[in-house]
Design an enzyme around this catalytic site. Sequence first.
Site, mmCIF file in Angstrom:
data_model
loop_
_atom_site.group_PDB
_atom_site.id
_atom_site.type_symbol
_atom_site.label_atom_id
_atom_site.label_comp_id
_atom_site.label_asym_id
_atom_site.label_seq_id
_atom_site.Cartn_x
_atom_site.Cartn_y
_atom_site.Cartn_z
ATOM 1 N N CYS A 102 0.866 -1.187 -0.011
ATOM 2 C CA CYS A 102 0.035 0.076 -0.113
ATOM 3 C C CYS A 102 0.906 1.297 0.163
ATOM 4 O O CYS A 102 1.718 1.415 0.858
ATOM 5 C CB CYS A 102 -0.846 0.063 1.419
ATOM 6 S SG CYS A 102 -2.057 1.265 1.342
ATOM 7 N N HIS A 104 -9.168 -3.633 -2.325
ATOM 8 C CA HIS A 104 -7.987 -3.070 -1.413
ATOM 9 C C HIS A 104 -8.636 -1.523 -1.331
ATOM 10 O O HIS A 104 -8.500 -0.949 -0.205
ATOM 11 C CB HIS A 104 -6.766 -3.095 -2.177
ATOM 12 C CG HIS A 104 -5.508 -2.301 -1.421
ATOM 13 N ND1 HIS A 104 -4.545 -3.107 -0.611
ATOM 14 C CD2 HIS A 104 -5.192 -1.013 -1.401
ATOM 15 C CE1 HIS A 104 -3.878 -2.109 -0.159
ATOM 16 N NE2 HIS A 104 -4.054 -1.121 -0.490
ATOM 17 N N GLU A 105 -8.751 -0.827 -2.594
ATOM 18 C CA GLU A 105 -8.960 0.726 -2.463
ATOM 19 C C GLU A 105 -10.181 0.929 -1.886
ATOM 20 O O GLU A 105 -10.466 1.814 -1.193
ATOM 21 C CB GLU A 105 -8.887 1.271 -4.046
ATOM 22 C CG GLU A 105 -7.403 0.993 -4.619
ATOM 23 C CD GLU A 105 -6.396 1.496 -3.709
ATOM 24 O OE1 GLU A 105 -6.441 2.395 -3.067
ATOM 25 O OE2 GLU A 105 -5.187 0.922 -3.940
ATOM 26 N N HIS A 114 -9.994 1.386 1.771
ATOM 27 C CA HIS A 114 -9.655 2.924 2.140
ATOM 28 C C HIS A 114 -11.069 3.870 2.176
ATOM 29 O O HIS A 114 -11.101 4.526 3.263
ATOM 30 C CB HIS A 114 -8.735 3.367 1.088
ATOM 31 C CG HIS A 114 -7.475 2.820 1.241
ATOM 32 N ND1 HIS A 114 -6.462 3.375 2.119
ATOM 33 C CD2 HIS A 114 -6.565 2.518 0.335
ATOM 34 C CE1 HIS A 114 -5.314 2.572 2.039
ATOM 35 N NE2 HIS A 114 -5.373 2.091 0.940
#
Length: 186
Positions: free
Chosen positions: A107, A149-150, A153
């Site tokens: 990351c 993954h994003e 966030h």
Amino acid sequence: MALLALIIEPDPLLHEVSEAVAGLSDEKRVFLDDMLETMYHCGGIGLAAVQVGVLERIIVVDVPVGKEWHSSPLNHVGYKSSGGPYYFVNPEIIEFSQNLVPADEGCLSLPEQHYEIIRPDAVVVKYLNYDGEECLLKANGWLARCIQHEMDHLNGRLYVSHLSKLKHDLAIKKAAEIKKRHSEAD
């Protein structure tokens, strides 16, 4: 286009939930382009708006064609596994594969660290594109992994939250040491 400042853990902003984008203006498109340029400059394949200090539900992704997957995911017919760039505004995963696969992730907000994370190998995501059009994308492989993954966030989660508490805490401690070392070098 301009490079944006990257937020590095530990930072409370990275743990905030991002807000939906009300509309796509020319100014917002400039921001999308700046995000993409920043991602490329930092050597990433994905970036969430919160990672550059903006709490909005925006991610950009560009997975190189031919990027190797570290295990053997199912071949989902009609799904994309790479390509881009993709601009996702207000993305929502509406379907997850039941097939879970491990792979090492890193990351931009946790530099110099990589951990094996288990995620579904395919997703279907609904989003607005660069032009504000509603789209549906079926993704697998690294593209699906990067989107997940994003999107973590956007929900105030870092990928290390998928680790055991011990590994998570060690990763956060290491991130603080790395951030301190980098700030002393500047």
